[in-house]
Structure formats: C-alpha cells, structure tokens
Motif scaffolding. Structure first.
Motif, PDB file in Angstrom:
ATOM      1  N   ALA A   1       4.570   5.829  -5.593  1.00 55.49           N
ATOM      2  CA  ALA A   1       5.049   5.404  -6.915  1.00 55.49           C
ATOM      3  C   ALA A   1       5.624   6.539  -7.757  1.00 55.49           C
ATOM      4  CB  ALA A   1       3.929   4.702  -7.678  1.00 55.49           C
ATOM      5  N   HIS A   2       5.154   7.769  -7.537  1.00 54.97           N
ATOM      6  CA  HIS A   2       5.655   8.886  -8.347  1.00 54.97           C
ATOM      7  C   HIS A   2       6.988   9.418  -7.825  1.00 54.97           C
ATOM      8  CE1 HIS A   2       2.058   9.109 -10.760  1.00 54.97           C
ATOM      9  NE2 HIS A   2       1.328   9.120  -9.677  1.00 54.97           N
ATOM     10  N   HIS A   3       7.416   8.913  -6.677  1.00 54.76           N
ATOM     11  CA  HIS A   3       8.654   9.411  -6.063  1.00 54.76           C
ATOM     12  C   HIS A   3       9.744   8.363  -6.223  1.00 54.76           C
ATOM     13  CE1 HIS A   3       6.753  12.886  -3.945  1.00 54.76           C
ATOM     14  NE2 HIS A   3       5.684  12.157  -4.206  1.00 54.76           N
ATOM     15  N   VAL A  54       0.837  -1.202   0.000  1.00 59.39           N
ATOM     16  CA  VAL A  54       0.000   0.000   0.000  1.00 59.39           C
ATOM     17  C   VAL A  54       0.874   1.255   0.000  1.00 59.39           C
ATOM     18  CG1 VAL A  54      -1.581   1.333   1.484  1.00 59.39           C
ATOM     19  CG2 VAL A  54      -1.999  -1.123   1.074  1.00 59.39           C
ATOM     20  N   LEU A  55       1.884   1.278   0.861  1.00 56.86           N
ATOM     21  CA  LEU A  55       2.752   2.456   0.960  1.00 56.86           C
ATOM     22  C   LEU A  55       3.595   2.633  -0.302  1.00 56.86           C
ATOM     23  CD1 LEU A  55       3.610   4.817   2.764  1.00 56.86           C
ATOM     24  CD2 LEU A  55       5.359   3.327   3.765  1.00 56.86           C
ATOM     25  N   GLU A  56       4.106   1.523  -0.846  1.00 55.69           N
ATOM     26  CA  GLU A  56       4.938   1.617  -2.061  1.00 55.69           C
ATOM     27  C   GLU A  56       4.145   2.179  -3.241  1.00 55.69           C
ATOM     28  OE1 GLU A  56       8.046  -2.089  -1.228  1.00 55.69           O
ATOM     29  OE2 GLU A  56       6.165  -2.469  -2.265  1.00 55.69           O
ATOM     30  N   MET A 103      -0.635  12.223  -3.782  1.00 52.20           N
ATOM     31  CA  MET A 103       0.816  12.361  -3.572  1.00 52.20           C
ATOM     32  C   MET A 103       1.469  13.040  -4.764  1.00 52.20           C
ATOM     33  SD  MET A 103       2.294  11.582  -0.765  1.00 52.20           S
ATOM     34  CE  MET A 103       4.036  11.504  -1.237  1.00 52.20           C
ATOM     35  N   GLN A 104       0.923  12.792  -5.931  1.00 56.62           N
ATOM     36  CA  GLN A 104       1.482  13.352  -7.165  1.00 56.62           C
ATOM     37  C   GLN A 104       1.217  14.863  -7.249  1.00 56.62           C
ATOM     38  OE1 GLN A 104      -0.451  11.868 -10.684  1.00 56.62           O
ATOM     39  NE2 GLN A 104       1.160  12.583 -12.064  1.00 56.62           N
ATOM     40  N   PRO A 135      11.883   8.218  -2.437  1.00 56.43           N
ATOM     41  CA  PRO A 135      11.129   8.987  -1.443  1.00 56.43           C
ATOM     42  C   PRO A 135      11.938   9.272  -0.185  1.00 56.43           C
ATOM     43  CG  PRO A 135      10.282   6.735  -1.626  1.00 56.43           C
ATOM     44  CD  PRO A 135      11.292   6.902  -2.708  1.00 56.43           C
ATOM     45  N   ASP A 136      11.917  10.523   0.233  1.00 52.06           N
ATOM     46  CA  ASP A 136      12.602  10.890   1.466  1.00 52.06           C
ATOM     47  C   ASP A 136      11.619  10.761   2.633  1.00 52.06           C
ATOM     48  OD1 ASP A 136      10.869  12.974   1.116  1.00 52.06           O
ATOM     49  OD2 ASP A 136      12.399  14.491   0.764  1.00 52.06           O
ATOM     50  N   GLY A 137      12.110  11.099   3.815  1.00 51.12           N
ATOM     51  CA  GLY A 137      11.277  10.973   5.011  1.00 51.12           C
ATOM     52  C   GLY A 137      10.013  11.807   4.924  1.00 51.12           C
ATOM     53  N   ARG A 138      10.131  13.001   4.323  1.00 53.32           N
ATOM     54  CA  ARG A 138       8.972  13.891   4.255  1.00 53.32           C
ATOM     55  C   ARG A 138       7.889  13.310   3.346  1.00 53.32           C
ATOM     56  NH1 ARG A 138      10.070  19.770   2.132  1.00 53.32           N
ATOM     57  NH2 ARG A 138      11.447  19.869   3.936  1.00 53.32           N
ATOM     58  N   ALA A 139       8.315  12.800   2.185  1.00 53.98           N
ATOM     59  CA  ALA A 139       7.346  12.209   1.245  1.00 53.98           C
ATOM     60  C   ALA A 139       6.657  10.999   1.890  1.00 53.98           C
ATOM     61  CB  ALA A 139       8.043  11.803  -0.051  1.00 53.98           C
ATOM     62  N   THR A 140       7.437  10.172   2.576  1.00 48.91           N
ATOM     63  CA  THR A 140       6.877   8.982   3.220  1.00 48.91           C
ATOM     64  C   THR A 140       5.880   9.378   4.313  1.00 48.91           C
ATOM     65  OG1 THR A 140       8.920   7.796   2.759  1.00 48.91           O
ATOM     66  CG2 THR A 140       7.458   6.820   4.397  1.00 48.91           C
ATOM     67  N   ALA A 141       6.224  10.394   5.078  1.00 47.01           N
ATOM     68  CA  ALA A 141       5.320  10.860   6.138  1.00 47.01           C
ATOM     69  C   ALA A 141       4.028  11.402   5.545  1.00 47.01           C
ATOM     70  CB  ALA A 141       6.011  11.939   6.980  1.00 47.01           C
ATOM     71  N   LYS A 142       4.160  12.107   4.423  1.00 47.09           N
ATOM     72  CA  LYS A 142       2.975  12.650   3.776  1.00 47.09           C
ATOM     73  C   LYS A 142       2.079  11.529   3.240  1.00 47.09           C
ATOM     74  CE  LYS A 142       1.234  15.583   0.169  1.00 47.09           C
ATOM     75  NZ  LYS A 142       1.445  16.228  -1.120  1.00 47.09           N
TER      76      LYS A 142
END
Length: 199
Positions: free
Chosen positions: A91-93, A85-87, A140-141, A96-103
C-alpha cells in the motif's frame, strides 16, 4: 554517534483527575531497541500515541527528527479491506516494481502466508491473519522508528522466530510493548519503565 530520532522533554499528560505522565523525558536514537514496561493502566499505549502525535501534551515538548517516519502496529485493530493480501502489503508503494513485490512476498511468507494466500481478500481473513498483513505492510514501509504494541500476539512459533531475526537486522529504531520475555531478550537492548508517572 547515533542521531536522536525522537525526544520527549518534561512531558506531562493527564486525563481528568488521573495523571499518567509528569516530567517524563525520553530520547530514542537511530539504532535503539527499547521495550516499554509498566503496570496495566500506567499509560504505555498513551505514551505511544504521544510519540505518534495523536495525543496532545499538557506540558513539555516532543521533537521528531526532520523527515523521520514513525510506523505503528496497534495491539488490536486488524485492517478490513477488499484489497488482496499482497495489495495491502504494498500500500505504501504507488507503483510497486518487481523488487518491491518480491520483498513483500518474502515478508508475507516469513509471517506464515503461503503463495496461494497472496490473492485472498484481507476481508476474508481472521483478525490474527489480518494483523499479520498489517505487520507486513508496516515492514514494507521501513519506518525510521517502529512502534510495536504486543506484536507477537498473533504469530505462531515459526513466524515469531522469523520476525525476531528480521528485527535483529532492522536498520531503524524499535520501541515495543511486549510480555514475551524471550522475544524481548532477543530483540531489545534496554528497558524503559513507565512507573510513578515518569519513565
């Protein structure tokens, strides 16, 4: 002043003997919030495909602002993926850094997922939950123009209200098809009516 995001001029589209659009013109600007209404079979989904560049025009022209990204959530067609689900949400990153993952996690939780769900494979989810993953990936995109076809169909009341608030603060333009009056009234500022082959 808001910049035109996408413009249709005198667009015509037919399938065989059936004319869907004739002389249809529409401009969507940066902060616009439009809902598309019209009878079944009038061509609402076709108009979306035209905006996405997936349907060729018989006449007229379409102009998309240079560099503008259009994102689309179909009504049905949940993603089938062996990724988690998280991956899929990320997918557009590429990296992904910590900020993108947290978002991504915040978006998923807003849409009703629990922390324990993040590592589930999307292929194990029901269609409705897989559509929520598709929605998280789209948000996310952060496309400049969001095209949403019945986006509330698979949401429960909590995630529906969360999504409503999210869209109210969304920086891009929104164009959606929905039958949910309360949702439309909360999110949209104008109605685009597709009838008698024009908008």
């Amino acid at each position: 002043y808001s910049f035109p995001m996408i413009t249709l001029r005198n667009v015509a589209k037919s399938f065989g003997q059936q004319t869907l659009l004739e002389g249809a013109s529409l401009q969507i600007n940066q902060g616009d919030r439009f809902v598309l209404v019209g009878p079944n079979g009038a061509g609402k989904s076709t108009l979306f495909k035209i905006l996405l560049g997936q349907e060729p025009l018989d006449a007229g022209e379409i102009t998309l602002r240079r560099g503008a990204v259009v994102g689309y959530l179909p009504q049905e067609n949940p993603p089938v993926s062996e990724e988690t689900v998280l991956e899929v949400s990320l997918a557009h990153h590429e990296d992904p850094d910590g900020r993108a993952t947290a978002k991504a996690k915040a978006l998923l939780m807003g849409l009703g997922f629990k922390v324990a769900d993040f590592e589930k494979k999307v292929s194990t989810l029901s269609g409705g939950w897989a559509m929520r993953v598709a929605l998280a990936k789209l948000l996310m995109q952060e496309p400049d123009l969001l095209l949403l076809d019945e986006p509330t169909n698979h949401l429960d009341i909590d995630s529906l209200f969360w999504f409503q608030r999210y869209l109210q603060n969304y920086p891009g333009a929104i164009f959606l098809i929905s039958h949910d009056r309360a949702f439309i009234n909360a999110v949209c500022r104008a109605i685009v009516s597709l009838q008698e082959h024009t908008v």
